[in-house]
Design a protein around this motif. Sequence first.
Motif, PDB file in Angstrom:
ATOM      1  N   LEU A   1       0.950  -1.207   0.116  1.00 28.22           N
ATOM      2  CA  LEU A   1       0.042  -0.057   0.003  1.00 28.22           C
ATOM      3  C   LEU A   1       0.881   1.193  -0.051  1.00 28.22           C
ATOM      4  O   LEU A   1       1.886   1.303   0.884  1.00 28.22           O
ATOM      5  N   ARG A   2       0.760   2.148  -1.078  1.00 30.94           N
ATOM      6  CA  ARG A   2       1.606   3.266  -1.235  1.00 30.94           C
ATOM      7  C   ARG A   2       0.496   4.490  -1.132  1.00 30.94           C
ATOM      8  O   ARG A   2       1.106   5.616  -0.832  1.00 30.94           O
ATOM      9  N   ARG A   3      -0.700   4.291  -1.274  1.00 29.82           N
ATOM     10  CA  ARG A   3      -1.397   5.668  -1.526  1.00 29.82           C
ATOM     11  C   ARG A   3      -2.918   5.365  -0.651  1.00 29.82           C
ATOM     12  O   ARG A   3      -3.335   4.439  -0.465  1.00 29.82           O
ATOM     13  N   LEU A   4      -3.076   6.409   0.143  1.00 28.23           N
ATOM     14  CA  LEU A   4      -4.246   6.379   1.001  1.00 28.23           C
ATOM     15  C   LEU A   4      -5.287   7.634   0.727  1.00 28.23           C
ATOM     16  O   LEU A   4      -4.676   8.793   0.852  1.00 28.23           O
ATOM     17  N   CYS A   5      -6.459   7.460   0.500  1.00 30.19           N
ATOM     18  CA  CYS A   5      -7.404   8.506   0.240  1.00 30.19           C
ATOM     19  C   CYS A   5      -8.404   8.410   1.068  1.00 30.19           C
ATOM     20  O   CYS A   5      -9.172   7.503   1.461  1.00 30.19           O
ATOM     21  N   VAL A   6      -8.730   9.650   2.041  1.00 29.86           N
ATOM     22  CA  VAL A   6      -9.623   9.740   2.926  1.00 29.86           C
ATOM     23  C   VAL A   6     -10.585  10.964   2.774  1.00 29.86           C
ATOM     24  O   VAL A   6     -10.295  11.836   2.454  1.00 29.86           O
ATOM     25  N   GLU A   7     -11.775  10.364   2.685  1.00 31.16           N
ATOM     26  CA  GLU A   7     -13.016  11.454   2.856  1.00 31.16           C
ATOM     27  C   GLU A   7     -13.566  11.541   4.241  1.00 31.16           C
ATOM     28  O   GLU A   7     -13.696  10.568   4.962  1.00 31.16           O
TER      29      GLU A   7
ATOM     30  N   THR B   1      -5.430  10.825  14.960  1.00 35.78           N
ATOM     31  CA  THR B   1      -5.556   9.699  14.530  1.00 35.78           C
ATOM     32  C   THR B   1      -4.955   9.518  13.132  1.00 35.78           C
ATOM     33  O   THR B   1      -4.233   8.527  12.584  1.00 35.78           O
ATOM     34  N   THR B   2      -5.298  10.578  12.560  1.00 36.61           N
ATOM     35  CA  THR B   2      -4.358  10.743  10.933  1.00 36.61           C
ATOM     36  C   THR B   2      -2.881  10.788  11.246  1.00 36.61           C
ATOM     37  O   THR B   2      -2.389  10.091  10.329  1.00 36.61           O
ATOM     38  N   VAL B   3      -2.583  11.316  11.924  1.00 32.17           N
ATOM     39  CA  VAL B   3      -0.809  11.560  12.339  1.00 32.17           C
ATOM     40  C   VAL B   3      -0.702   9.820  12.580  1.00 32.17           C
ATOM     41  O   VAL B   3       0.344   9.394  12.310  1.00 32.17           O
TER      42      VAL B   3
ATOM     43  N   ILE C   1      -9.195  20.354   9.144  1.00 30.44           N
ATOM     44  CA  ILE C   1      -8.345  20.533   7.785  1.00 30.44           C
ATOM     45  C   ILE C   1      -7.059  21.503   8.118  1.00 30.44           C
ATOM     46  O   ILE C   1      -5.965  21.074   7.709  1.00 30.44           O
ATOM     47  N   ASN C   2      -7.445  22.488   8.968  1.00 34.46           N
ATOM     48  CA  ASN C   2      -6.466  23.421   9.132  1.00 34.46           C
ATOM     49  C   ASN C   2      -5.283  23.048  10.199  1.00 34.46           C
ATOM     50  O   ASN C   2      -4.241  23.081  10.078  1.00 34.46           O
ATOM     51  N   ALA C   3      -6.039  22.218  11.282  1.00 33.10           N
ATOM     52  CA  ALA C   3      -5.129  21.591  12.108  1.00 33.10           C
ATOM     53  C   ALA C   3      -4.200  20.642  11.764  1.00 33.10           C
ATOM     54  O   ALA C   3      -3.010  20.333  12.152  1.00 33.10           O
ATOM     55  N   LEU C   4      -4.704  19.500  10.741  1.00 33.56           N
ATOM     56  CA  LEU C   4      -3.922  18.714   9.977  1.00 33.56           C
ATOM     57  C   LEU C   4      -2.757  19.189   9.266  1.00 33.56           C
ATOM     58  O   LEU C   4      -1.660  18.816   9.397  1.00 33.56           O
ATOM     59  N   MET C   5      -3.011  20.591   8.370  1.00 33.34           N
ATOM     60  CA  MET C   5      -2.245  21.109   7.674  1.00 33.34           C
ATOM     61  C   MET C   5      -1.127  21.652   8.574  1.00 33.34           C
ATOM     62  O   MET C   5       0.211  21.699   8.289  1.00 33.34           O
ATOM     63  N   SER C   6      -1.267  22.000   9.726  1.00 33.21           N
ATOM     64  CA  SER C   6      -0.411  22.737  10.776  1.00 33.21           C
ATOM     65  C   SER C   6       0.369  21.497  11.320  1.00 33.21           C
ATOM     66  O   SER C   6       1.676  21.809  11.600  1.00 33.21           O
ATOM     67  N   ALA C   7       0.065  20.279  11.562  1.00 31.65           N
ATOM     68  CA  ALA C   7       0.364  19.179  12.011  1.00 31.65           C
ATOM     69  C   ALA C   7       1.556  18.688  10.783  1.00 31.65           C
ATOM     70  O   ALA C   7       2.490  18.132  11.133  1.00 31.65           O
ATOM     71  N   LEU C   8       1.203  18.837   9.595  1.00 35.38           N
ATOM     72  CA  LEU C   8       2.094  18.435   8.424  1.00 35.38           C
ATOM     73  C   LEU C   8       3.031  19.461   8.084  1.00 35.38           C
ATOM     74  O   LEU C   8       4.141  19.210   7.353  1.00 35.38           O
TER      75      LEU C   8
ATOM     76  N   VAL D   1       6.111  15.032  10.595  1.00 40.01           N
ATOM     77  CA  VAL D   1       5.230  14.212  10.613  1.00 40.01           C
ATOM     78  C   VAL D   1       5.375  13.422   9.170  1.00 40.01           C
ATOM     79  O   VAL D   1       5.223  14.222   8.058  1.00 40.01           O
ATOM     80  N   ALA D   2       5.427  11.998   9.131  1.00 38.46           N
ATOM     81  CA  ALA D   2       5.444  11.395   7.824  1.00 38.46           C
ATOM     82  C   ALA D   2       6.477  12.032   6.757  1.00 38.46           C
ATOM     83  O   ALA D   2       6.006  12.633   5.577  1.00 38.46           O
ATOM     84  N   PRO D   3       7.588  12.054   6.915  1.00 36.55           N
ATOM     85  CA  PRO D   3       8.511  12.643   6.173  1.00 36.55           C
ATOM     86  C   PRO D   3       8.439  11.801   4.813  1.00 36.55           C
ATOM     87  O   PRO D   3       9.127  12.480   3.978  1.00 36.55           O
TER      88      PRO D   3
END
Length: 547
Positions: free
Chosen positions: A387-393, A400-402, A429-436, A447-449
């Motif tokens: 598995l190399r690609r994950l798509c989440v709606e 949890t995403t991290v 979404i904004n929090a996820l972008m901050s985490a990334l 995170v997830a380099p």
Amino acid sequence: MMYAPSRCSECGAHSTNPPRESFDVNVVPGMRHHALLSTNEIPEGSEVPFVQSLVSETDSRLASLDDAISKLRGQLKTLEEARTSLLTYRTRNSAILSPLRKMPPEVLGEIFLWTLPSLRDEFTRCKVDVRACPWVLTHVSSGWRTVAHSTPSLWSRVVINYETSAPASSAYPSSLVEAQLQRSQKLNIHIRGCEETDFLPQILMFQLLSQHSSRWEELSVRLTPQMSPLLAPLRDRIPSLKRLWIDWTSPESQTAVQSIDCFQTAGSLVDVGIYNEFDYAPVSLPMHQLTRYEVEAPWDKHLSLLPLATRLVEARIDITSDREPANLSLSGVVELLHLRRLYVSNIHVLGCLRLPALEELGLWIHETDKDIVQILEAFIGRSACPLRRLCVERFPDVPTTVEILHKLSAITQLVIIIHVHDAVHSNNINALMSALTVSDLTSSTAVAPQLISLLFGCENTSSIDYSLYLEMVKSRWKASNCALRSAVLLTEVRHPDPDTLHGLHTLRGEGLDLLLVEGVDARAQMIHWTYLTPWTEIDSCSSMFTI
């Protein structure tokens, strides 16, 4: 003092001034005539004949000028007609030297194919338009007409859409449709029935198309109660059919038929999509030969079909009922050895799947899904898939995403589709972008380099902080320990502000593979991300912006 009238040398009129070459309308200030012209004084009796003579003289001169102008206009019209004739003659002679005359017919036919309207445009038009391609190509010249008629692929797509206020009998004249059918070889049929429109022309049209069913390669059909029974005669008459899409206009259109089995014997069928919006309608399919499966049905129906589909490469499993995890029957394991791309509307079905070849996974996350990480870990462990690609709606909370990205370190492509609900009720979404976002470009704590691609899609009016998006992409692009090489941003409505666009333009100039898409084209991309059939989403407008 006034001069006595004298004859003008040019037009013969009397004048108070000495004879002159041309008619002079200038009056010297201080003279009695100038005073009469400049004021409302009443002329004396002796002055009236003088003014009358000037009027008469002017009339004569005007008549002379009008005559001269009329002659010039006639000459101008003659010259313009001569120029138009010469220009047409020149154009016709230049056409003799045109490279198009030397172009091989097969090349010209290939060019013609690029003029065809999109499927979306044809659905929106809701009628046969002889002013559009390919019809208009037959009216340019006899040569073009010959090439157009002898290029079957120009005529292979037949789009019939009765979902309009136009009379069904006039939108698609049978003579024109029949002409198109005769000029084609293989046929891609797209027909949408409508219960609010006269059903007789719809039935007659489907019957006309069915006369050529042996040449069908694609069929997408929206069935009405009157059209559903027309499928049965297709059995054993669709040997070339490769792709199939079926949906219904209403619950009555589904209950009008007990089952559909005409496609069971379609020997070439490999791609199937069935959208059961209202209820489940049994459709018999040659599951053993399918390579693509997109079906909306209760889980138990999927469970009975999937074990038979041993050749599947791509699947979209939509659960129409029993959405709660506790109600899903997860006994046994379904093994699909060749499946590479999968989308599921309920993550819990992964509990009974083993997919050793799976490379791409799409998920719809429900608010009640609390054990996402454990389900994914168990699934990956059971499948041992690359598995190399994950798509989440409707993605889960940020922690949890991290955690998913941390534990599934083989994932190099992350796809996030943001819905209206996500933007209105949370800042995920904004929090996820901050985490990334990488705060220290030289640190090893990102995170997830391993992520090579970040793909974000904003559905409808979903909001996104574009400054945060730019900062996230920029930090991962510049960080020494991050693998980011490409980014995609899709926005259906609101595109990035100028400052964000400028920043993204700079990154693109530095080598980042960046794609920005807006409008219906963005929606089409998101459909592709979740393995939906493009036929299911036909809209009338689109826009794209690039940097």
